[in-house]
Design a protein around this motif. Structure first.
Motif, PDB file in Angstrom:
ATOM      1  N   ASP A 143      -0.600  10.697  12.899  1.00 34.30           N
ATOM      2  CA  ASP A 143      -0.479   9.227  12.884  1.00 34.30           C
ATOM      3  C   ASP A 143      -0.380   8.551  11.520  1.00 34.30           C
ATOM      4  OD1 ASP A 143      -0.856   9.576  15.552  1.00 34.30           O
ATOM      5  OD2 ASP A 143      -2.935   8.918  15.580  1.00 34.30           O
ATOM      6  N   ASP A 144      -0.963   9.168  10.500  1.00 37.30           N
ATOM      7  CA  ASP A 144      -1.047   8.491   9.195  1.00 37.30           C
ATOM      8  C   ASP A 144      -1.395   9.520   8.129  1.00 37.30           C
ATOM      9  OD1 ASP A 144      -3.819   8.977   9.492  1.00 37.30           O
ATOM     10  OD2 ASP A 144      -4.029   7.129  10.629  1.00 37.30           O
ATOM     11  N   GLY A 145      -1.707   9.040   6.921  1.00 34.60           N
ATOM     12  CA  GLY A 145      -2.003   9.969   5.842  1.00 34.60           C
ATOM     13  C   GLY A 145      -3.280  10.753   6.085  1.00 34.60           C
ATOM     14  N   SER A 146      -4.314  10.057   6.552  1.00 32.60           N
ATOM     15  CA  SER A 146      -5.597  10.729   6.770  1.00 32.60           C
ATOM     16  C   SER A 146      -5.464  11.837   7.816  1.00 32.60           C
ATOM     17  CB  SER A 146      -6.653   9.727   7.250  1.00 32.60           C
ATOM     18  OG  SER A 146      -6.804   8.702   6.314  1.00 32.60           O
ATOM     19  N   THR A 147      -4.768  11.545   8.913  1.00 27.93           N
ATOM     20  CA  THR A 147      -4.647  12.589   9.946  1.00 27.93           C
ATOM     21  C   THR A 147      -3.746  13.719   9.462  1.00 27.93           C
ATOM     22  OG1 THR A 147      -2.961  11.254  11.065  1.00 27.93           O
ATOM     23  CG2 THR A 147      -5.183  11.173  11.977  1.00 27.93           C
ATOM     24  N   ALA A 155      -0.416  20.677  -0.424  1.00 29.96           N
ATOM     25  CA  ALA A 155       0.010  19.545  -1.264  1.00 29.96           C
ATOM     26  C   ALA A 155      -0.079  18.273  -0.446  1.00 29.96           C
ATOM     27  CB  ALA A 155       1.441  19.760  -1.742  1.00 29.96           C
ATOM     28  N   ASP A 156      -0.908  17.338  -0.892  1.00 30.14           N
ATOM     29  CA  ASP A 156      -1.000  16.036  -0.225  1.00 30.14           C
ATOM     30  C   ASP A 156       0.032  15.122  -0.894  1.00 30.14           C
ATOM     31  OD1 ASP A 156      -1.533  13.503   0.624  1.00 30.14           O
ATOM     32  OD2 ASP A 156      -3.701  13.602   0.334  1.00 30.14           O
ATOM     33  N   GLU A 157       1.221  15.068  -0.284  1.00 29.83           N
ATOM     34  CA  GLU A 157       2.313  14.237  -0.828  1.00 29.83           C
ATOM     35  C   GLU A 157       2.382  12.884  -0.112  1.00 29.83           C
ATOM     36  OE1 GLU A 157       5.229  14.970  -2.975  1.00 29.83           O
ATOM     37  OE2 GLU A 157       5.204  17.152  -3.204  1.00 29.83           O
ATOM     38  N   VAL A 158       1.247  12.464   0.447  1.00 34.02           N
ATOM     39  CA  VAL A 158       1.227  11.195   1.198  1.00 34.02           C
ATOM     40  C   VAL A 158       1.694  10.037   0.301  1.00 34.02           C
ATOM     41  CG1 VAL A 158      -0.325   9.509   2.282  1.00 34.02           C
ATOM     42  CG2 VAL A 158      -0.451  11.920   2.922  1.00 34.02           C
ATOM     43  N   MET A 159       1.215  10.008  -0.952  1.00 32.77           N
ATOM     44  CA  MET A 159       1.649   8.946  -1.859  1.00 32.77           C
ATOM     45  C   MET A 159       2.872   9.367  -2.669  1.00 32.77           C
ATOM     46  SD  MET A 159       1.721   7.588  -5.085  1.00 32.77           S
ATOM     47  CE  MET A 159       0.507   8.203  -6.227  1.00 32.77           C
ATOM     48  N   TYR A 185      -4.634  19.261  -3.016  1.00 33.20           N
ATOM     49  CA  TYR A 185      -4.413  18.491  -4.244  1.00 33.20           C
ATOM     50  C   TYR A 185      -3.330  17.448  -4.032  1.00 33.20           C
ATOM     51  CZ  TYR A 185      -0.427  21.624  -4.324  1.00 33.20           C
ATOM     52  OH  TYR A 185       0.702  22.325  -3.944  1.00 33.20           O
ATOM     53  N   GLU A 186      -3.423  16.354  -4.832  1.00 34.82           N
ATOM     54  CA  GLU A 186      -2.344  15.374  -4.910  1.00 34.82           C
ATOM     55  C   GLU A 186      -1.451  15.824  -6.073  1.00 34.82           C
ATOM     56  OE1 GLU A 186      -4.339  11.162  -4.697  1.00 34.82           O
ATOM     57  OE2 GLU A 186      -5.888  12.685  -4.900  1.00 34.82           O
ATOM     58  N   PRO A 187      -0.228  16.253  -5.824  1.00 38.18           N
ATOM     59  CA  PRO A 187       0.591  16.793  -6.903  1.00 38.18           C
ATOM     60  C   PRO A 187       0.966  15.753  -7.975  1.00 38.18           C
ATOM     61  CG  PRO A 187       1.866  16.653  -4.861  1.00 38.18           C
ATOM     62  CD  PRO A 187       0.453  16.296  -4.525  1.00 38.18           C
ATOM     63  N   ALA A 242     -10.288  13.083  -6.223  1.00 35.93           N
ATOM     64  CA  ALA A 242      -9.232  13.101  -5.202  1.00 35.93           C
ATOM     65  C   ALA A 242      -9.463  12.061  -4.115  1.00 35.93           C
ATOM     66  CB  ALA A 242      -9.182  14.483  -4.555  1.00 35.93           C
ATOM     67  N   TYR A 243      -8.372  11.626  -3.520  1.00 31.85           N
ATOM     68  CA  TYR A 243      -8.463  10.796  -2.307  1.00 31.85           C
ATOM     69  C   TYR A 243      -7.459  11.353  -1.296  1.00 31.85           C
ATOM     70  CZ  TYR A 243      -8.337   7.002   1.010  1.00 31.85           C
ATOM     71  OH  TYR A 243      -8.404   6.280   2.167  1.00 31.85           O
ATOM     72  N   HIS A 244      -7.976  11.768  -0.146  1.00 34.75           N
ATOM     73  CA  HIS A 244      -7.084  12.336   0.875  1.00 34.75           C
ATOM     74  C   HIS A 244      -7.206  11.598   2.201  1.00 34.75           C
ATOM     75  CE1 HIS A 244      -5.919  15.620  -1.740  1.00 34.75           C
ATOM     76  NE2 HIS A 244      -7.183  15.837  -2.031  1.00 34.75           N
ATOM     77  N   GLY A 245      -7.926  10.462   2.218  1.00 31.71           N
ATOM     78  CA  GLY A 245      -8.013   9.677   3.440  1.00 31.71           C
ATOM     79  C   GLY A 245      -9.440   9.344   3.816  1.00 31.71           C
ATOM     80  N   SER A 248       3.186  10.987   4.786  1.00 32.81           N
ATOM     81  CA  SER A 248       3.025   9.753   5.575  1.00 32.81           C
ATOM     82  C   SER A 248       3.601   8.624   4.724  1.00 32.81           C
ATOM     83  CB  SER A 248       1.555   9.517   5.934  1.00 32.81           C
ATOM     84  OG  SER A 248       1.456   8.435   6.824  1.00 32.81           O
ATOM     85  N   LYS A 249       2.956   7.490   4.649  1.00 28.98           N
ATOM     86  CA  LYS A 249       3.360   6.335   3.826  1.00 28.98           C
ATOM     87  C   LYS A 249       4.879   6.095   3.835  1.00 28.98           C
ATOM     88  CE  LYS A 249      -0.744   5.845   1.028  1.00 28.98           C
ATOM     89  NZ  LYS A 249      -1.339   4.574   1.377  1.00 28.98           N
ATOM     90  N   GLY A 250       5.615   6.578   2.813  1.00 33.02           N
ATOM     91  CA  GLY A 250       7.057   6.309   2.733  1.00 33.02           C
ATOM     92  C   GLY A 250       7.877   6.973   3.830  1.00 33.02           C
ATOM     93  N   TRP A 276       0.831  -1.225   0.000  1.00 35.78           N
ATOM     94  CA  TRP A 276       0.000   0.000   0.000  1.00 35.78           C
ATOM     95  C   TRP A 276       0.855   1.260   0.000  1.00 35.78           C
ATOM     96  CZ3 TRP A 276      -4.972  -1.096   3.342  1.00 35.78           C
ATOM     97  CH2 TRP A 276      -6.077  -1.171   2.476  1.00 35.78           C
ATOM     98  N   TRP A 277       1.974   1.201  -0.775  1.00 42.90           N
ATOM     99  CA  TRP A 277       2.762   2.380  -1.149  1.00 42.90           C
ATOM    100  C   TRP A 277       3.654   2.912  -0.026  1.00 42.90           C
ATOM    101  CZ3 TRP A 277      -2.122   5.497  -3.138  1.00 42.90           C
ATOM    102  CH2 TRP A 277      -2.896   4.668  -3.966  1.00 42.90           C
ATOM    103  N   VAL A 278       3.871   2.086   0.999  1.00 41.64           N
ATOM    104  CA  VAL A 278       4.645   2.599   2.140  1.00 41.64           C
ATOM    105  C   VAL A 278       6.096   2.134   2.154  1.00 41.64           C
ATOM    106  CG1 VAL A 278       2.585   2.752   3.613  1.00 41.64           C
ATOM    107  CG2 VAL A 278       3.978   0.711   3.739  1.00 41.64           C
TER     108      VAL A 278
END
Ligand SMILES: Cc1ncc(COP(=O)(O)O)c(C=O)c1O
Length: 421
Positions: free
Chosen positions: A107-111, A233-237, A199-201, A140-143, A262-264, A49-51
């Motif tokens: 704690d994670d991407g959503s938070t 910028a949501d750089e979670v992924m 936004y997810e860049p 978009a998906y932000h959590g 988050s994630k990585g 899951w991209w982590v």
């Protein structure tokens, strides 16, 4: 009862079809492989899951976490601090684009996105300005928390919760066929009521690895900034090398005010989120008035073990070896994208950095809910490769230690699965 029976009896997994989903029991991870309880070796081609950016059980991260365990497992982060968090905040500020000032841990991407939205909303509240709308990009998906769901695509995942989500303005996905959405974006920015743009860049991950150009994103950022709209910028992924640069935002000239990570971040070892803000944002919270400070905090905020993992993961990311691996995968994926582009069963084959994605032609919609997802997932699993398609979108998003030989093995498996369809 077997382990599998106990799992079905006691555990509720994400995306579970209760009592029916057969969850694969993993005993051990080594590099890009997951070893199952019954002796199979599965290639983790989506970095769990991209982590998992450096592979499973990386010896350096394992050592860093073990070392930290000898000193401090956790401590309240209000009124107290610790070295791993201080070092991590400094590391992040040094490598992030733009002039970022402070790191807020969660704690994670959503938070991390939830925190960013709350920061942006309170930024205006603290200045007694009425700006109460957020703008986001369709798909978009932000959590999965309520704020994050509100700024994400409606329908599908969020249908039962829609009556409870706050109103958000959406623009169409800004690909080359949709550029008129920039005018809508400008019009909304000019209205003066927009608090923030999230936004997810360059890559919308969950929407199906949809890609758009840095030029278009730069245009949106320039319009937002010149109209005093906070850019998140949501750089979670996309963070930590996934798009070929350390952060996708670095492809642009204009930089966000807030970055979500988050994630990585911990190399896939432990859950951790970070929301990083520039001085403009921080200034709005600099007050002794309790109502103006940021009244938000999670019990496990800045967990020292997670911070130790993150510090080591960042050290590895910046090493010449990892940067060369990212470059190598980037080149290999571009080559494979051009080869796969002419495949009769594929369309819209695309790559950016360490993401290679393609849509499988079919009668149904290009959507997460396209039923091809299940059959393709199981076909690859039978070949001991973990690929988890987003509907009819198949993508590879591997740990950066993947070799050319292993990528070619996935490529061959893709051709074989396409043959079977
Ligand atoms: C861009 C983006 N933001 C936020 C999230 C949510 O992260 P998490 O699952 O860690 O809560 C995800 C997860 O896929 C994501 O891709």
């Amino acid at each position: 009862m077997t382990k599998s029976d106990k799992d079905k009896t006691y555990v509720w997994h994400p995306f579970d079809v209760i009592d029916l989903t057969e969850n694969v029991c993993i005993k051990k991870g080594t590099g890009i492989y997951l070893h199952t309880q019954d002796g199979r070796k599965i290639m983790d081609a989506i970095s769990s899951w991209w982590v998992n950016i450096h592979g499973h059980r990386n010896p350096h991260i394992t050592k860093a976490v073990s070392k930290q365990l000898r000193y401090l497992e956790h401590v309240i982060f209000a009124g107290f601090t610790h070295e791993p968090a201080i070092k991590l905040a400094e590391n992040l500020i040094k490598i992030l684009p733009g002039n970022m000032s402070k790191v807020f841990f969660s704690d994670d991407g959503s938070t991390s996105t939830e925190v960013a939205l709350k920061m942006a909303i309170q930024y205006w509240h603290n200045q007694k300005k009425t700006k109460n709308k957020i703008i986001a990009i369709e798909g978009a998906y932000h959590g999965d928390t309520f704020g994050a769901m509100s700024v994400g695509a409606r329908g599908g995942f969020n249908q039962p919760f829609e009556p409870f989500l706050f109103d958000v303005e959406f623009i169409d996905f800004p690909n080359s066929e949709n550029l008129e959405c920039i005018h809508k974006f400008e019009k909304l920015c000019l209205s003066g009521v927009l608090a923030a743009f999230i936004y997810e860049p360059l890559v919308q991950g969950s929407a199906g690895m949809r890609m758009y150009t840095p030029e278009v994103l730069d245009k949106l950022l320039q319009i937002a900034k010149s109209n005093d709209v906070i850019c998140i910028a949501d750089e979670v992924m996309t963070g930590f090398g996934r798009t070929g640069k350390n952060f996708a935002s670095s492809y642009c000239h204009s930089q966000p005010d807030i970055i979500c990570l988050s994630k990585g971040l911990t190399g896939g070892y432990l859950p951790l989120g970070a929301t990083v803000a520039n001085q403009k944002i921080v200034d709005a919270f600099q007050s002794k008035d309790i109502h103006k400070i940021f009244l938000h905090g999670h019990s496990y905020t800045a967990n020292p073990l997670a911070c130790a993992a993150a510090n080591e993961s960042i050290r590895l990311l910046l090493s010449a070896e990892c940067q060369n691996n990212i470059l190598r995968i980037n080149t290999h994926f571009s080559l494979l994208a051009s080869q796969l582009n002419s495949h009769s069963k594929l369309q819209n084959v695309r790559s950016l950095g360490c993401v290679l994605a393609m849509d499988i032609k079919n009668e149904g919609d290009n959507s997460y809910f396209n039923p091809m997802r299940d059959s393709i997932y199981h076909s690859f699993l039978q070949k001991n490769i973990l690929l988890r398609p987003l509907g009819n979108t198949l993508y590879i998003l591997p740990p950066y230690i993947i070799t050319e030989k292993q990528i070619n093995q996935i490529y061959k498996a893709i051709l074989d699965v396409l043959e079977e369809i």
